[in-house]
Each structure stands twice: as C-alpha cells, then as structure tokens.
Design a protein around this motif. Structure first.
Motif, PDB file in Angstrom:
ATOM      1  N   TYR B 201     -18.440   7.633   8.625  1.00 51.39           N
ATOM      2  CA  TYR B 201     -17.341   7.986   7.721  1.00 51.39           C
ATOM      3  C   TYR B 201     -16.019   7.474   8.288  1.00 51.39           C
ATOM      4  CZ  TYR B 201     -14.558  10.986   4.623  1.00 51.39           C
ATOM      5  OH  TYR B 201     -13.682  11.450   3.680  1.00 51.39           O
ATOM      6  N   ARG B 205     -13.527   4.539   6.743  1.00 50.31           N
ATOM      7  CA  ARG B 205     -12.149   4.813   6.341  1.00 50.31           C
ATOM      8  C   ARG B 205     -11.174   3.895   7.069  1.00 50.31           C
ATOM      9  NH1 ARG B 205     -15.073   7.684   3.816  1.00 50.31           N
ATOM     10  NH2 ARG B 205     -15.323   5.636   2.920  1.00 50.31           N
ATOM     11  N   GLU B 206     -11.430   3.708   8.392  1.00 53.09           N
ATOM     12  CA  GLU B 206     -10.538   2.839   9.164  1.00 53.09           C
ATOM     13  C   GLU B 206     -10.641   1.402   8.661  1.00 53.09           C
ATOM     14  OE1 GLU B 206      -8.213   3.088  11.821  1.00 53.09           O
ATOM     15  OE2 GLU B 206      -8.192   5.129  11.066  1.00 53.09           O
ATOM     16  N   GLU B 208     -11.323   0.439   5.610  1.00 54.77           N
ATOM     17  CA  GLU B 208     -10.588   0.334   4.341  1.00 54.77           C
ATOM     18  C   GLU B 208      -9.094   0.230   4.594  1.00 54.77           C
ATOM     19  OE1 GLU B 208     -11.946   3.774   2.243  1.00 54.77           O
ATOM     20  OE2 GLU B 208     -13.943   2.909   2.009  1.00 54.77           O
ATOM     21  N   LYS B 209      -8.621   1.044   5.532  1.00 54.00           N
ATOM     22  CA  LYS B 209      -7.209   1.009   5.884  1.00 54.00           C
ATOM     23  C   LYS B 209      -6.836  -0.389   6.393  1.00 54.00           C
ATOM     24  CE  LYS B 209      -4.951   3.652   9.157  1.00 54.00           C
ATOM     25  NZ  LYS B 209      -4.954   4.850  10.003  1.00 54.00           N
TER      26      LYS B 209
END
Lengths: 364, 332
Positions: B201, B205-206, B208-209
């Motif tokens: 997870y 998320r990282e 995508e950032k």
C-alpha cells in the motif's frame, strides 16, 4: 489538450437502492469494501459495510446508533486497525471499530451542533506527524482531535468573541510533509476560506469567495501544500495555487463556472489523490446531477518573479474531462478508491449507492 | 400460465425464453405473435437480426442469465451486436481487470484483518493546545478625521512615506529570507511494515505521488518518492520509473543499475530495455545500447522510442565500424 480518443468515460458499474438517507460513503483502505453512513426515517443513524464482488455489491454488516451520521473518514487510522471516525447530527465525534461496534473507541461531545465535515491525517496515507482528526460544525467552530487525548481538542478555532460563528461546511488537512508542519483549511457558509497553521497557530491566509463553500480539498495532504480546490454554491470551482505566496498579489487562482446550471442548491467535491477532481452539482427544482472531472493544466512556469525578485504563483487552467448524469437525483457524497485508479462510489438523494468506473484516467 | 408452459415445451427454444422475458409475459396475443415471429432456430435468428436495439435487449437478457446460461448464444449475440451497433453501451468493457483487482486486494485485506492491531501509535507526541494568534489587521492606526486640523498640523507626509517604504522593505526582506531558509528534512522511514499489505500500500501511494511530481517536472521530488516506494517494496513499476527519473537527472549509471534490477525481476521488460539502451547511449557504450534497443524493437515492434533509439545508436556504431575499416584499407 484532451485527445478525443483518450477522453475518460464515467460508467455506472452497479447500483443499489437502500432504505435510508445516505450522507456519506467512503472506501475502506486496502480492501474492496466501502461504508455508507446516514440516517433512517425514525431518526436512527446507520453505518453499513458493502463489499464489491464480481457481480455487484454485497452487504457485509451494519450497525445503528442514536443520531444520524453526517460524515465519516478513515484517514486518521492506520491500515492495521482501520477505525472509522464519524460526525453526527448531535455534534458528537466518534471513532468506531467496525468489527466491535457496541461502544465507540473514542467519543467527544464538544461541538454543540451538527458536524458538517470531517477529515483525518497521518493514517494509512501519510507517514509523518501525529494522527489527527479535524471537525467543522454548524456552531462555527473547527476543532482538531488526537484520539490519544481524551475530551479536549488539541486545537480549536472559534469565531472572534462577540460575533456569532458562521456555519462551517468544509474542512481539510494539508501541508503535512514533515512532523511539524500542518495546516487546516476551513470553508464557511458566507464564502470565507481560512487556512490555519497548526504549527504556529496563526491564520495563514483567508479569502472570501462570495458563495458558501461546500467542498475543500488539497491535492495531496502529505506534500508541501500545492493546490487547494474549493467548490461553492452557484456552481463555481476555485483552484488556488497555494504553493507560492506573494505579499501583495497573494495567491493566484483559477476559477471555472459551469454555464449549464444556474440555480444550484449545493455541491460537494472529492478529489482523486492528484490532479483530477470530481464535483457534483444539483439544482433545486429539477434535480439533476452531473459528474465533473476538472484537470488542472500547469502553466509552463509555475513561479514567476516580479520586479523585486519576489516570486509569485501563476495559476494554470481547469479543463473539463467528462460530465455524465448518473442519477436523476442529486449526489450527496462521492469517494475515489485509493487502491484502484478510476474506481469510485457515490450516493444520491434517491437513496441509492452507485459504484462508478472512470476509464482512461492514467492519460491525464 | 398452462398455455405458456405447453408452448415452452413445444418450442423448447432458447430464444423463445428470451423473447418471453423481453416482453414481460403480459399480453397473450402479442405473445403468440412473437412466438411465431421467432419460430426459427435461435442462432439463426440472432445471426439474421437487423435491429440493433432488439439485439441489445437479447444480449442483455442473455448476459443477465435470468433465462439460463447459453455461452454459444452469448457469443453469437455479442458478435452480431458488434456488427449492428459497435458503439452499444453493452459492449463497453468497463474495467476488465476489476475482478482480478478484487481478489488481489481481498488477499491483502485478509492479511490486515488477521493481524489487526488496535493500538494507535505514533512517534509524534500529542499536540499541546495553544491559543490562536490574532489576525493581523492592516490599518489598525486611527485615521485622522478631515476636520481635526491640529492633528493634521503635526502630520508630516515625508516621514509617513518613509515609514511606509521601510515597512515595505521589511516585508520584502522577510519573504526573501524565507526563501533562503533550507527546507526541513523529512524524518520518516519507509521500511518497517509488519505486513506485506501495508508495504504494498505504502509503496503504491509513494509511486503515485512520484508520478505526479514527475508529470509536473519536479524530478528531484519524484526521485525521493520513487526511492521511498522502492524501499517499501521494490517492484517493476517503481524501479522503471526511478530509472527514467535518473535519466532525466542525467545520472546514467544509476539509471542503468535500476534497469538491471528490473530485468532480474522480469527478464524481457521492454521499458527497462529501452531505458537501459538510452542510458548506455549516453554513457557512449553504443554496441550494448544497440543490443538493448534491438531487443526492445523485436519485442514491441510499434515502440517508437525504441525504434528511434535503435536508429540513432546504429548510426553511431556504423561510424565506428567504418572508421576501423578505413584503417584496414589503408594498408593497400
């Protein structure tokens, strides 16, 4: 430029009718499940858990409490507990364990009126700082909570003494890029937007956008604050470039107004983590709903320097990606699934929930 | 109802059932008519249907499975519908990988549920409540009213202007100083996840950032995000993305390293080969670059980037070759 072939489509995957007024929907992080909160006609509040299966959605559990639930968030809880924080009509903030929901894990009754908006930070999504919850209420106060501290808020923003507080409609955390820095943005019914700095306890910026602010959101919570999007009554979107602040020019902004709809009743907004925002607008007489994806195109240079070498921001422009009518009745809440790009869930006044799929988002 | 059952037996046709469903079994007369209309072999009927709307309905009923499951009919109906109405909404494959995603995420969900932890832990202490400082009000000084002559006598415009200029200067200096101040370092570690699900997870998320920073052109920030993502959980995507970020930052050796890491995970990753080729080109190792580019083109003939790269590198290689040949000819 949005290529015609790459234009995203918003498609209704499943629809389910329920027997109560749904006020908020949220995906449970790291799962194919979401929750719907709302209130029954007998006044009881309800939380339901739904799971996405191959064919549609399936109910996995529910629990009822005394008051209507108005808003909910998972953003302040870790992936391993996934506690749900809710705000209700009586002004109570409660944190629930979805599997053991007899009594809340955390409870406060500081707010005197309905909690309109809730937001969390430092849960599963971002790694730094204390996990905190912010609530905005009709009594005009905005309070920040840490569930490790009972009864009293860790920060409180009230109306100046002697004046009646304005109804707070929207709150959002942002700027949480290290352990110290953190801001709270709050939007009020008279159109005021305020950014409170939690580190220095100062009002960092405030502005009036003339119409009631129904939705506020930073593009991401866990980066130095970059963009703030506010949606207001009368169908306006304001996108503030909060990255650069100029002492005279202030913050640059790009707005967009929808021309098709004039008599708007309310509107909420929910961004995908990133640049694509969804807002729903509805009008009073003929209920109509459209889904709107705005994309922010950055200008070539985001920061320009004026004659005195002080940088000021240059706002980009908003582009409409797609609009689709998904329901005959206005949409009340909307949430993107963080784990799957393009997957979202929304609820509307016709008491149904819809799972929506938006295609081709990765090209934007 | 009896008549319906009899007819059903007599015809025993799948299409009959579909038609019965379509017309809601309400009008007996209409019903008989439709039966006579569809008194043909069902596959035949579907293949000769000319009405796109009707075909849509049949296809929808077949897909719903309410009248039984007939894979051959569904196939035929889909094919016919594609011919009649290629833009039909029933043909849109919305999210083909949704089911796969559901199974995958449910596995992670299960892991999180079994290893549930009710503790709320944080390295940061609870915030100490402070009072909100007053909003600075610009014109706090009292204005001199227009009839207050004695006050106006004391007013010296030159000093006032000087005061204002000084204040402005101060403000300006403040802003410039703020710019100069170094950014505080982020003090988070990304490699202490007790469960696989959490690591994946955080990694996603990282990533995508990082993608967003990359799109906006902030390569340094993107690099930081991809590095965080990789330290949470390395996978093909985040390594590939970091490689291209290194290329943008002109750190070709490091890009090469990341590409090689991808290729150990996935042996014939086209993207990794293309990027490796680009890095090698910049490092002036043309022969190796050519090998990578040609492999990428062979795997994905439509890859424009790889084709261009191959062409560019080939020219370089040829130049070298001709140079050496010249030397050989010289002997004559």
């Amino acid at each position: 430029m949005v290529d015609l072939l790459q234009k995203p489509q918003i498609i209704c995957h499943t629809q389910k009718s329920l027997d109560y007024a749904i006020h908020d929907v949220k995906w449970i992080p790291c799962s194919a499940k979401f929750i719907a909160v709302g209130g029954k006609s007998n006044g009881a509040g309800i939380v339901e858990i739904y799971a996405l299966t191959g064919e549609g959605v399936e109910k996995r559990g529910e629990f009822c409490k005394k008051e209507h639930f108005k808003c909910a968030t998972f953003d302040a809880s870790s992936l391993r507990n996934r506690h749900l924080a809710t705000g209700d009509f009586a002004g109570r903030l409660q944190v629930w364990d979805l599997e053991d929901n007899l009594v809340p894990i955390y409870k406060t009754t500081e707010h005197k009126a309905v909690i309109n908006a809730i937001d969390g930070v430092s849960g599963a999504m971002s790694g730094c700082g204390a996990p905190e919850i912010v609530t905005g209420s009709r009594d005009g106060s905005v309070m920040v909570w840490d569930i490790r501290q009972k009864d009293t808020p860790v920060a409180k923003f009230l109306a100046t003494e002697g004046t009646t507080g304005r109804d707070c409609w929207a709150v959002a955390f942002g700027n949480t890029y290290n352990n110290e820095e953190r801001v709270v943005a709050a939007g009020y019914d008279n159109g005021d937007i305020k950014i409170f700095d939690l580190n220095t306890m100062k009002v960092r910026w405030s502005k009036c956008v003339k119409n009631g602010v129904v939705g506020l959101q930073f593009d991401r919570k866990n980066i130095p604050m970059n963009k703030l999007v506010a949606t207001t009554l009368e169908s306006k979107i304001h996108c503030f470039d909060v990255k650069t602040y100029h002492p005279k020019k202030g913050i640059s902004v790009c707005n967009r107004k929808s021309t098709q709809f004039d008599n708007l009743d309310g509107q909420t907004l929910a961004p995908k983590p990133g640049d694509i925002y969804d807002d729903r607008r509805f009008r009073n007489s003929v209920p109509l709903e459209i889904c709107y994806d705005g994309l922010i195109n950055y200008p070539i240079r985001r920061v320009e320097k004026d004659a005195d070498e002080i940088p000021y921001g240059v706002a980009g422009e908003l582009t409409m990606l797609q609009n689709t009518v998904v329901s005959e009745q206005p949409v009340t809440s909307f949430d993107w699934c963080a784990d799957k790009m393009g997957l979202s869930v929304c609820s509307s006044y016709d008491q149904s929930i819809r799972v929506l799929i938006t295609t081709k988002l990765k090209y934007h | 109802m009896m008549g319906m059952a009899e007819n059903c037996k007599k015809l025993n046709s799948d299409v009959y059932k579909i038609v019965a469903h379509m017309f809601g079994r309400k009008d007996q007369l209409f019903y008989r008519n439709t039966i006579s209309r569809y008194r043909i072999s069902e596959i035949d009927y579907i293949q000769h249907c000319k009405d796109g709307k009707e075909m849509e309905k049949i296809y929808h009923v077949l897909l719903s499975g309410e009248e039984g499951v007939y894979p051959h009919l569904i196939e035929a109906a889909e094919e016919r519908l594609r011919q009649l109405k290629p833009k039909s909404k029933w043909l849109r494959k919305t999210c083909p990988d949704l089911e796969g995603w559901v199974t995958n995420i449910s596995r992670h969900n299960k892991e999180l549920e079994t290893r549930k932890n009710d503790e709320t832990r944080s390295d940061t202490a609870v915030r100490i409540p402070k009072k909100l400082e007053d909003v600075p009000v610009r014109n706090r000084e009292k204005r001199i009213s227009s009839i207050n002559y004695s006050a106006w006598d004391k007013y010296d415009p030159d000093t006032e202007i000087l005061k204002m200029e000084l204040a402005e200067e101060k403000e300006k200096m403040g802003v410039i100083e703020k710019q100069k101040r170094p950014k505080p370092k982020k003090s988070v570690s990304f490699n202490k996840y007790p469960t696989e699900a959490e690591a994946v997870y955080a990694s996603n998320r990282e990533k995508e950032k990082g993608n967003e920073f990359f799109k906006a052109g902030d390569y340094d920030e993107a690099l930081q995000c991809y590095t965080n993502s990789i330290s949470s959980k390395p996978c093909v995507n985040n390594l590939n993305n970091r490689a291209v970020t290194y290329l943008k930052l002109k750190q070709y050796e490091l890009a090469l390293e990341d590409c090689d890491r991808v290729l150990t995970i996935e042996r014939d990753n086209v993207k990794a080969y293309t990027r490796k080729g680009e890095a090698l080109e910049k490092l002036e190792r043309y022969q190796e670059a050519l090998d990578c580019a040609e492999f990428a083109v062979q795997k994905d003939p439509n890859n424009g980037v790889a084709q261009e790269l191959a062409e560019r590198v080939r020219k370089r290689c040829e130049n070298k070759l001709t140079n050496t040949r010249m030397k050989i000819i010289e002997i004559e």
